[in-house]
Design a protein around this motif. Structure first.
Motif, PDB file in Angstrom:
ATOM      1  N   GLY A 297       0.764  -1.114  -0.036  1.00  0.00           N
ATOM      2  CA  GLY A 297       0.116  -0.149   0.041  1.00  0.00           C
ATOM      3  C   GLY A 297       0.821   1.248  -0.067  1.00  0.00           C
TER       4      GLY A 297
ATOM      5  N   SER B 194       6.208   0.232   0.526  1.00  0.00           N
ATOM      6  CA  SER B 194       7.452   0.054   1.769  1.00  0.00           C
ATOM      7  C   SER B 194       7.826  -1.372   1.627  1.00  0.00           C
ATOM      8  CB  SER B 194       6.811   0.269   2.908  1.00  0.00           C
ATOM      9  OG  SER B 194       5.588  -0.352   3.346  1.00  0.00           O
TER      10      SER B 194
ATOM     11  N   VAL C 118      10.561 -10.917   2.741  1.00  0.00           N
ATOM     12  CA  VAL C 118       9.748  -9.742   2.600  1.00  0.00           C
ATOM     13  C   VAL C 118      10.539  -8.820   3.387  1.00  0.00           C
ATOM     14  CG1 VAL C 118       7.679  -8.371   2.870  1.00  0.00           C
ATOM     15  CG2 VAL C 118       7.563 -11.027   2.006  1.00  0.00           C
TER      16      VAL C 118
ATOM     17  N   ARG D 134      10.403  -4.944   5.012  1.00  0.00           N
ATOM     18  CA  ARG D 134       9.414  -3.923   4.984  1.00  0.00           C
ATOM     19  C   ARG D 134      10.140  -2.651   5.742  1.00  0.00           C
ATOM     20  NH1 ARG D 134       5.137  -5.706   8.343  1.00  0.00           N
ATOM     21  NH2 ARG D 134       4.685  -4.158   9.836  1.00  0.00           N
TER      22      ARG D 134
ATOM     23  N   PRO E 175       3.933 -15.321   9.052  1.00  0.00           N
ATOM     24  CA  PRO E 175       5.165 -15.521   8.467  1.00  0.00           C
ATOM     25  C   PRO E 175       6.291 -15.486   9.727  1.00  0.00           C
ATOM     26  CG  PRO E 175       4.331 -13.476   8.091  1.00  0.00           C
ATOM     27  CD  PRO E 175       3.378 -14.154   8.716  1.00  0.00           C
TER      28      PRO E 175
ATOM     29  N   LEU F 189       5.789 -15.646   2.235  1.00  0.00           N
ATOM     30  CA  LEU F 189       4.916 -16.861   1.924  1.00  0.00           C
ATOM     31  C   LEU F 189       4.516 -17.113   0.588  1.00  0.00           C
ATOM     32  CD1 LEU F 189       2.700 -15.853   4.955  1.00  0.00           C
ATOM     33  CD2 LEU F 189       4.233 -17.834   4.858  1.00  0.00           C
TER      34      LEU F 189
ATOM     35  N   THR G 166      -3.826 -11.977  -1.467  1.00  0.00           N
ATOM     36  CA  THR G 166      -4.476 -11.471   0.079  1.00  0.00           C
ATOM     37  C   THR G 166      -6.158 -11.693  -0.156  1.00  0.00           C
ATOM     38  OG1 THR G 166      -5.072  -9.495  -1.233  1.00  0.00           O
ATOM     39  CG2 THR G 166      -3.010  -9.299  -0.352  1.00  0.00           C
TER      40      THR G 166
ATOM     41  N   HIS H 268      -6.262  -6.908   3.512  1.00  0.00           N
ATOM     42  CA  HIS H 268      -5.065  -7.059   2.645  1.00  0.00           C
ATOM     43  C   HIS H 268      -3.999  -7.564   3.956  1.00  0.00           C
ATOM     44  CE1 HIS H 268      -6.586  -4.180  -0.139  1.00  0.00           C
ATOM     45  NE2 HIS H 268      -7.156  -3.479   0.730  1.00  0.00           N
ATOM     46  N   ASN H 269      -4.204  -7.932   4.801  1.00  0.00           N
ATOM     47  CA  ASN H 269      -3.465  -8.497   5.942  1.00  0.00           C
ATOM     48  C   ASN H 269      -3.902  -9.816   6.080  1.00  0.00           C
ATOM     49  OD1 ASN H 269      -1.893  -6.105   6.263  1.00  0.00           O
ATOM     50  ND2 ASN H 269      -3.032  -5.392   7.861  1.00  0.00           N
TER      51      ASN H 269
ATOM     52  N   LEU I  42      -0.991 -11.359   8.720  1.00  0.00           N
ATOM     53  CA  LEU I  42       0.217 -10.635   8.409  1.00  0.00           C
ATOM     54  C   LEU I  42       0.077  -9.318   9.197  1.00  0.00           C
ATOM     55  CD1 LEU I  42       0.333 -10.391   4.606  1.00  0.00           C
ATOM     56  CD2 LEU I  42       1.494 -12.089   6.112  1.00  0.00           C
TER      57      LEU I  42
HETATM   58  N1  ADP Z   1       5.321 -12.691   4.420  1.00  0.00           N
HETATM   59  C1  ADP Z   1       4.796 -12.125   3.372  1.00  0.00           C
HETATM   60  N2  ADP Z   1       4.658 -13.130   2.465  1.00  0.00           N
HETATM   61  C2  ADP Z   1       4.004 -12.837   1.162  1.00  0.00           C
HETATM   62  N3  ADP Z   1       3.376 -11.707   0.976  1.00  0.00           N
HETATM   63  C3  ADP Z   1       3.507 -10.759   2.093  1.00  0.00           C
HETATM   64  C4  ADP Z   1       4.150 -11.144   3.088  1.00  0.00           C
HETATM   65  N4  ADP Z   1       4.227  -9.904   3.872  1.00  0.00           N
HETATM   66  C5  ADP Z   1       3.610  -8.925   3.254  1.00  0.00           C
HETATM   67  N5  ADP Z   1       3.197  -9.403   2.031  1.00  0.00           N
HETATM   68  C6  ADP Z   1       2.398  -8.657   0.990  1.00  0.00           C
HETATM   69  O1  ADP Z   1       2.622  -7.378   1.222  1.00  0.00           O
HETATM   70  C7  ADP Z   1       1.584  -6.390   1.554  1.00  0.00           C
HETATM   71  C8  ADP Z   1       2.001  -5.253   2.401  1.00  0.00           C
HETATM   72  O2  ADP Z   1       2.543  -6.130   3.559  1.00  0.00           O
HETATM   73  P1  ADP Z   1       2.109  -5.561   5.180  1.00  0.00           P
HETATM   74  O3  ADP Z   1       3.070  -6.272   5.885  1.00  0.00           O
HETATM   75  O4  ADP Z   1       0.745  -5.571   5.322  1.00  0.00           O
HETATM   76  O5  ADP Z   1       2.850  -3.916   5.276  1.00  0.00           O
HETATM   77  P2  ADP Z   1       1.847  -2.526   5.165  1.00  0.00           P
HETATM   78  O6  ADP Z   1       0.397  -3.071   5.184  1.00  0.00           O
HETATM   79  O7  ADP Z   1       2.490  -1.862   5.962  1.00  0.00           O
HETATM   80  O8  ADP Z   1       2.325  -1.972   3.374  1.00  0.00           O
HETATM   81  C9  ADP Z   1       0.546  -7.541   2.026  1.00  0.00           C
HETATM   82  O9  ADP Z   1      -0.820  -7.046   1.786  1.00  0.00           O
HETATM   83  C10 ADP Z   1       0.762  -8.860   1.077  1.00  0.00           C
HETATM   84  O10 ADP Z   1       0.253  -8.699   0.043  1.00  0.00           O
END
Ligand code: ADP
Ligand code: MG
Length: 253
Positions: free
Chosen positions: A61, A64, A76, A78, A122, A145, A150, A188-189, A203
């Motif tokens: 989103g 990052s 991943v 972040r 994860p 993963l 999502t 999305h989480n 997530l």
């Molecule tokens: N460990 C993971 N494995 C696969 N996809 C991931 C993983 N972590 C995040 N993502 C993908 O990245 C997106 C954003 O990650 P997230 O941790 O929710 O950060 P933010 O919401 O702060 O941008 C998630 O909605 C998912 O699609």
């Protein structure tokens, strides 16, 4: 790298997270000693991965997120970014309140605890902070993963079968039974495996915590429902109605 096949081995693997810590110039790194020997700051640097040719994609989103590595070894990355109005003052700086209260260390430790309890999240790989005078920035690395999408994507232009909505509900209930309060459970989480009987993962445990069970559980569900409604308003062909929600709740209860 240990190859994980079958539930038993995976369970052992989940128990194997062990915490190591390193000081760096102006910061600190927390890491799983069973996965990393001596992590350096470059692990958190997207340019390092780009130069190595193993930067897979950048999405998310707030842009990052980066997926780095190759084959079985994908992570991943972040960078913690602020949302809301405060982001106009600083995009990624947080007030320093001590190492244990950095966003990245707190989330790493929570993920490690959730894995120990057998909950589907994860695996945390490494976390770090970099200090400024009164502030810090933070980063987190988790295991990627594979073969997942999502919940928001799973219901866009497609129907999620009732049984799969029910698995989503069941999964949320398993976290609530352990008192795991997700601070931002949205469409999305939640990740759903591409499978007939998929595994569902939660997530993004920034600001999450473990606490006594309570009325917050209903607030978490209400927030998720609002997020699904919002997804439907923002995108076309989203399959979400009261019927779908009832399927989720049937699994939850
Ligand atoms: N460990 C993971 N494995 C696969 N996809 C991931 C993983 N972590 C995040 N993502 C993908 O990245 C997106 C954003 O990650 P997230 O941790 O929710 O950060 P933010 O919401 O702060 O941008 C998630 O909605 C998912 O699609
Ligand atoms: Mg998120």
């Amino acid at each position: 790298m240990l190859q994980v096949r079958g539930e038993r081995l995976e369970l052992l693997y989940m128990l194997a997270i062990s915490e190591g810590q390193l000081r760096t110039a102006g910061g600190g790194i927390l890491y799983d000693t069973s996965r990393l020997r001596k992590p350096g700051a470059e692990l958190f640097d997207v340019e390092h991965w780009r130069a190595e040719g193993s930067l897979q994609e950048i999405a998310g989103g707030r842009a990052s997120i980066a997926v780095v590595g190759s084959g079985e070894q994908r992570w991943v990355l972040r960078h913690y970014r602020r949302g809301g109005l405060i982001a106009r003052i600083s995009r990624d700086r947080y007030f320093w309140l001590g190492e244990a209260r950095t966003r990245s260390f707190a989330e790493w430790r929570l993920l490690a605890e959730l894995r120990r309890r057998g909950l589907p999240v994860p695996a945390p790989v490494a976390a770090r902070y970099v200090r400024g005078a009164l502030t810090y920035t933070a980063d987190l690395i988790t295991e990627y993963l594979p073969d997942c999408r999502t919940l928001a994507d799973a219901i866009t232009g497609a129907q999620l079968p009732a049984e799969q909505w029910s698995i989503v509900g069941k999964t949320i209930a398993a976290f609530h039974r352990e008192g795991v309060h997700h601070a931002d459970l949205n469409a999305h989480n939640i990740l759903i495996e591409h499978a007939v009987a998929p595994r569902v993962y939660l997530l993004d445990f920034d600001r999450g915590r473990i606490e006594a069970r309570g009325s917050w559980e209903q607030d978490v569900l209400a927030r998720l429902r609002r997020s699904l409604e919002k997804t439907k308003a923002q995108r076309s062909a989203v399959a979400f109605t009261a019927e779908q929600w009832a399927w989720l709740m049937a699994g939850y209860e």
